[in-house]
Design a protein around this motif. Sequence first.
Motif, PDB file in Angstrom:
ATOM      1  N   ARG A 288     -32.287  14.934  91.622  1.00  0.00           N
ATOM      2  CA  ARG A 288     -31.742  14.615  91.117  1.00  0.00           C
ATOM      3  C   ARG A 288     -30.548  14.497  92.517  1.00  0.00           C
ATOM      4  NH1 ARG A 288     -29.241  14.931  84.950  1.00  0.00           N
ATOM      5  NH2 ARG A 288     -30.717  13.936  84.539  1.00  0.00           N
ATOM      6  N   ALA A 289     -30.409  15.604  92.943  1.00  0.00           N
ATOM      7  CA  ALA A 289     -29.526  15.456  93.612  1.00  0.00           C
ATOM      8  C   ALA A 289     -29.880  15.058  95.237  1.00  0.00           C
ATOM      9  CB  ALA A 289     -28.983  17.677  94.644  1.00  0.00           C
ATOM     10  N   LEU A 290     -31.244  14.594  95.766  1.00  0.00           N
ATOM     11  CA  LEU A 290     -31.848  13.802  96.752  1.00  0.00           C
ATOM     12  C   LEU A 290     -32.438  12.396  96.367  1.00  0.00           C
ATOM     13  CD1 LEU A 290     -35.340  16.874  97.434  1.00  0.00           C
ATOM     14  CD2 LEU A 290     -32.521  16.190  98.233  1.00  0.00           C
ATOM     15  N   GLY A 291     -31.585  12.140  95.080  1.00  0.00           N
ATOM     16  CA  GLY A 291     -31.786  10.280  94.928  1.00  0.00           C
ATOM     17  C   GLY A 291     -33.045  10.763  93.808  1.00  0.00           C
TER      18      GLY A 291
ATOM     19  N   THR B 106     -35.117  23.534  85.167  1.00  0.00           N
ATOM     20  CA  THR B 106     -34.010  22.775  85.367  1.00  0.00           C
ATOM     21  C   THR B 106     -33.409  23.080  86.888  1.00  0.00           C
ATOM     22  OG1 THR B 106     -33.035  24.130  82.718  1.00  0.00           O
ATOM     23  CG2 THR B 106     -31.547  23.898  85.078  1.00  0.00           C
ATOM     24  N   PHE B 107     -33.713  24.084  87.723  1.00  0.00           N
ATOM     25  CA  PHE B 107     -33.384  24.290  89.096  1.00  0.00           C
ATOM     26  C   PHE B 107     -34.024  22.751  90.092  1.00  0.00           C
ATOM     27  CE2 PHE B 107     -34.842  25.143  93.130  1.00  0.00           C
ATOM     28  CZ  PHE B 107     -33.206  25.703  93.116  1.00  0.00           C
ATOM     29  N   PHE B 108     -35.473  22.339  90.003  1.00  0.00           N
ATOM     30  CA  PHE B 108     -36.072  20.786  90.504  1.00  0.00           C
ATOM     31  C   PHE B 108     -35.496  20.333  89.842  1.00  0.00           C
ATOM     32  CE2 PHE B 108     -39.662  18.194  90.788  1.00  0.00           C
ATOM     33  CZ  PHE B 108     -39.733  19.088  92.180  1.00  0.00           C
ATOM     34  N   LEU B 109     -34.740  20.218  88.538  1.00  0.00           N
ATOM     35  CA  LEU B 109     -34.539  18.748  88.026  1.00  0.00           C
ATOM     36  C   LEU B 109     -32.756  17.801  88.964  1.00  0.00           C
ATOM     37  CD1 LEU B 109     -33.741  15.706  85.931  1.00  0.00           C
ATOM     38  CD2 LEU B 109     -32.723  17.862  84.325  1.00  0.00           C
ATOM     39  N   GLN B 110     -31.741  18.659  88.882  1.00  0.00           N
ATOM     40  CA  GLN B 110     -31.447  18.966  89.303  1.00  0.00           C
ATOM     41  C   GLN B 110     -31.443  18.928  91.045  1.00  0.00           C
ATOM     42  OE1 GLN B 110     -28.101  18.628  87.843  1.00  0.00           O
ATOM     43  NE2 GLN B 110     -29.307  18.533  86.165  1.00  0.00           N
TER      44      GLN B 110
ATOM     45  N   TRP C 188     -35.691   2.779  80.862  1.00  0.00           N
ATOM     46  CA  TRP C 188     -35.471   2.691  82.723  1.00  0.00           C
ATOM     47  C   TRP C 188     -34.503   4.502  82.905  1.00  0.00           C
ATOM     48  CZ3 TRP C 188     -35.502  -0.141  87.441  1.00  0.00           C
ATOM     49  CH2 TRP C 188     -36.343  -0.897  87.430  1.00  0.00           C
ATOM     50  N   ILE C 189     -34.764   4.904  83.860  1.00  0.00           N
ATOM     51  CA  ILE C 189     -34.214   6.431  83.974  1.00  0.00           C
ATOM     52  C   ILE C 189     -32.697   5.923  84.752  1.00  0.00           C
ATOM     53  CG2 ILE C 189     -34.107   8.478  84.310  1.00  0.00           C
ATOM     54  CD1 ILE C 189     -37.015   8.565  83.858  1.00  0.00           C
ATOM     55  N   LYS C 190     -31.311   6.526  84.573  1.00  0.00           N
ATOM     56  CA  LYS C 190     -30.467   6.146  85.042  1.00  0.00           C
ATOM     57  C   LYS C 190     -30.593   7.070  86.080  1.00  0.00           C
ATOM     58  CE  LYS C 190     -27.203   6.594  81.850  1.00  0.00           C
ATOM     59  NZ  LYS C 190     -26.155   6.805  81.259  1.00  0.00           N
ATOM     60  N   SER C 191     -29.228   6.721  87.518  1.00  0.00           N
ATOM     61  CA  SER C 191     -29.309   7.988  88.336  1.00  0.00           C
ATOM     62  C   SER C 191     -27.816   8.806  87.326  1.00  0.00           C
ATOM     63  CB  SER C 191     -29.179   6.677  89.936  1.00  0.00           C
ATOM     64  OG  SER C 191     -29.651   6.269  90.158  1.00  0.00           O
ATOM     65  N   VAL C 192     -28.402   9.877  87.766  1.00  0.00           N
ATOM     66  CA  VAL C 192     -27.100  10.769  87.145  1.00  0.00           C
ATOM     67  C   VAL C 192     -26.679  11.507  88.216  1.00  0.00           C
ATOM     68  CG1 VAL C 192     -26.760  12.358  85.770  1.00  0.00           C
ATOM     69  CG2 VAL C 192     -28.567  10.428  84.775  1.00  0.00           C
ATOM     70  N   PRO C 193     -25.811  12.099  88.520  1.00  0.00           N
ATOM     71  CA  PRO C 193     -24.750  13.113  89.305  1.00  0.00           C
ATOM     72  C   PRO C 193     -25.467  14.364  89.066  1.00  0.00           C
ATOM     73  CG  PRO C 193     -23.243  11.683  88.702  1.00  0.00           C
ATOM     74  CD  PRO C 193     -24.968  11.331  87.482  1.00  0.00           C
ATOM     75  N   SER C 194     -26.334  15.396  90.114  1.00  0.00           N
ATOM     76  CA  SER C 194     -26.297  16.462  90.249  1.00  0.00           C
ATOM     77  C   SER C 194     -25.696  17.576  90.093  1.00  0.00           C
ATOM     78  CB  SER C 194     -27.399  16.875  91.523  1.00  0.00           C
ATOM     79  OG  SER C 194     -27.831  17.731  91.633  1.00  0.00           O
ATOM     80  N   LEU C 195     -26.373  18.447  89.459  1.00  0.00           N
ATOM     81  CA  LEU C 195     -25.231  19.516  89.320  1.00  0.00           C
ATOM     82  C   LEU C 195     -25.147  20.726  90.717  1.00  0.00           C
ATOM     83  CD1 LEU C 195     -25.534  20.974  85.404  1.00  0.00           C
ATOM     84  CD2 LEU C 195     -23.829  19.398  86.473  1.00  0.00           C
ATOM     85  N   TYR C 196     -25.603  19.787  91.929  1.00  0.00           N
ATOM     86  CA  TYR C 196     -25.845  20.507  92.838  1.00  0.00           C
ATOM     87  C   TYR C 196     -25.259  20.170  94.211  1.00  0.00           C
ATOM     88  CZ  TYR C 196     -29.011  24.393  91.002  1.00  0.00           C
ATOM     89  OH  TYR C 196     -29.240  25.796  89.883  1.00  0.00           O
ATOM     90  N   SER C 197     -24.885  20.544  95.201  1.00  0.00           N
ATOM     91  CA  SER C 197     -24.239  19.589  95.895  1.00  0.00           C
ATOM     92  C   SER C 197     -25.126  19.585  97.233  1.00  0.00           C
ATOM     93  CB  SER C 197     -22.566  20.348  96.804  1.00  0.00           C
ATOM     94  OG  SER C 197     -23.940  21.800  97.462  1.00  0.00           O
ATOM     95  N   ASN C 198     -25.158  17.875  98.420  1.00  0.00           N
ATOM     96  CA  ASN C 198     -25.822  17.755  99.175  1.00  0.00           C
ATOM     97  C   ASN C 198     -26.358  19.676 100.361  1.00  0.00           C
ATOM     98  OD1 ASN C 198     -25.083  15.472  99.020  1.00  0.00           O
ATOM     99  ND2 ASN C 198     -24.781  14.559 100.641  1.00  0.00           N
ATOM    100  N   GLU C 199     -24.991  20.330 100.192  1.00  0.00           N
ATOM    101  CA  GLU C 199     -25.247  21.514 100.829  1.00  0.00           C
ATOM    102  C   GLU C 199     -26.970  22.328 100.427  1.00  0.00           C
ATOM    103  OE1 GLU C 199     -24.901  24.034 103.882  1.00  0.00           O
ATOM    104  OE2 GLU C 199     -23.970  22.539 103.945  1.00  0.00           O
TER     105      GLU C 199
END
Length: 382
Positions: A111-114, A104-108, A12-23
Amino acid sequence: MLRTGLLRDDLWIKSVPSLYSNEKASKWLERIKYPGNWSADKINQFPADLENLCLLIRLQIVAFAFENTAMHYTSHHSMDISPPTLYQRLVIEGKGSYCFGMNTFFLQMIRALGYRAYSGSGRINTAGSDSSPRFLAFVHQVLFVQPISGSSITYFVDASGGGSCLTRPILFKHGAKVLGATPSEWHTLIKSARMDSSLAPAPDSTQSAGVEWHLIVTHESEDHTSSSRIMYSFIEDEFFTMDYECSNIGIYSGVWHSKESLFGDNVVCAKCFWLTDEEMENELGKTGPSKETSSLQERDVYSEGYIPRWDGSFMTRYLGRFGLYKNELKKHVGTRSETVETFRTELERIGVLRRYFGIDIPESDITHISGRASALASDGPG
């Protein structure tokens, strides 16, 4: 019931916090023209499912160019793939990057979207169609995503947008097949083995162990013949920031030049675009009805090679590609390619980059490419 589309050992892939903010995620959705109003306070409500993953990929590769202009038109001649620089370059400036930066950009962002996702690496094949592969080292970045809530079903993603790029997720299983830019292009995943591998499935086996994957692209031509090539191989292992930084330095610094000089010797730029209704009608006229489905949900377009029925949406609209290489800009739609412009000087080239790719390079930066193998004439008539 046997499930397909799993990582080894059903990881399973864990939920990992994004390096980008919601903004920042909100600004990205606005930049790629994702429908609706997704302000920062709504990002946590984003439906992080498979259909939206597909739409995000398609919007991303239309919004941003696969390009290496920073290698040639800056004083540092490097490609910065750090998240802060990527956000500035893509979202704020509307420019692009190549695979390390784009994925890299798309991954982060996802992740910010969940989304639950991680990144891996691949070996690019430099051989031509229908010939034995010649793989480079790990100089390509890929992504693995589990977009279904409560499920370990995994999809393979490449949102870099370069060349004959993937245009949608593909189920992570042997033989999975998805539509490319148009019905003249298909991508297939094959689990395979390197003939020179030291690994075997059993003590006395003479066969190599099938522990790597190939992404294969097939193109059909106007005369209905087809050709296939392995775009790259990859493994399921997770790769991290330092892995990409080391490979990235090798590319822009010239360490890999003896093996692969594409980026070092050339300004490379590619970008997808939506076909017009007229172009869609032309392409649809070539598509046999047997593969079409009445909706995306009726058939698994992410693994079984079905063509979604055209409904006017971005999910079903076909794509074309612009490609800039050396002194030529080409437009590719289906089986047709045409030269749109040729150019002889750096002023002309940066004009093409601005008009077709949205990459604004000041004339003063032309001095940085002077003397490099990629340079054109610095002045004079076109």
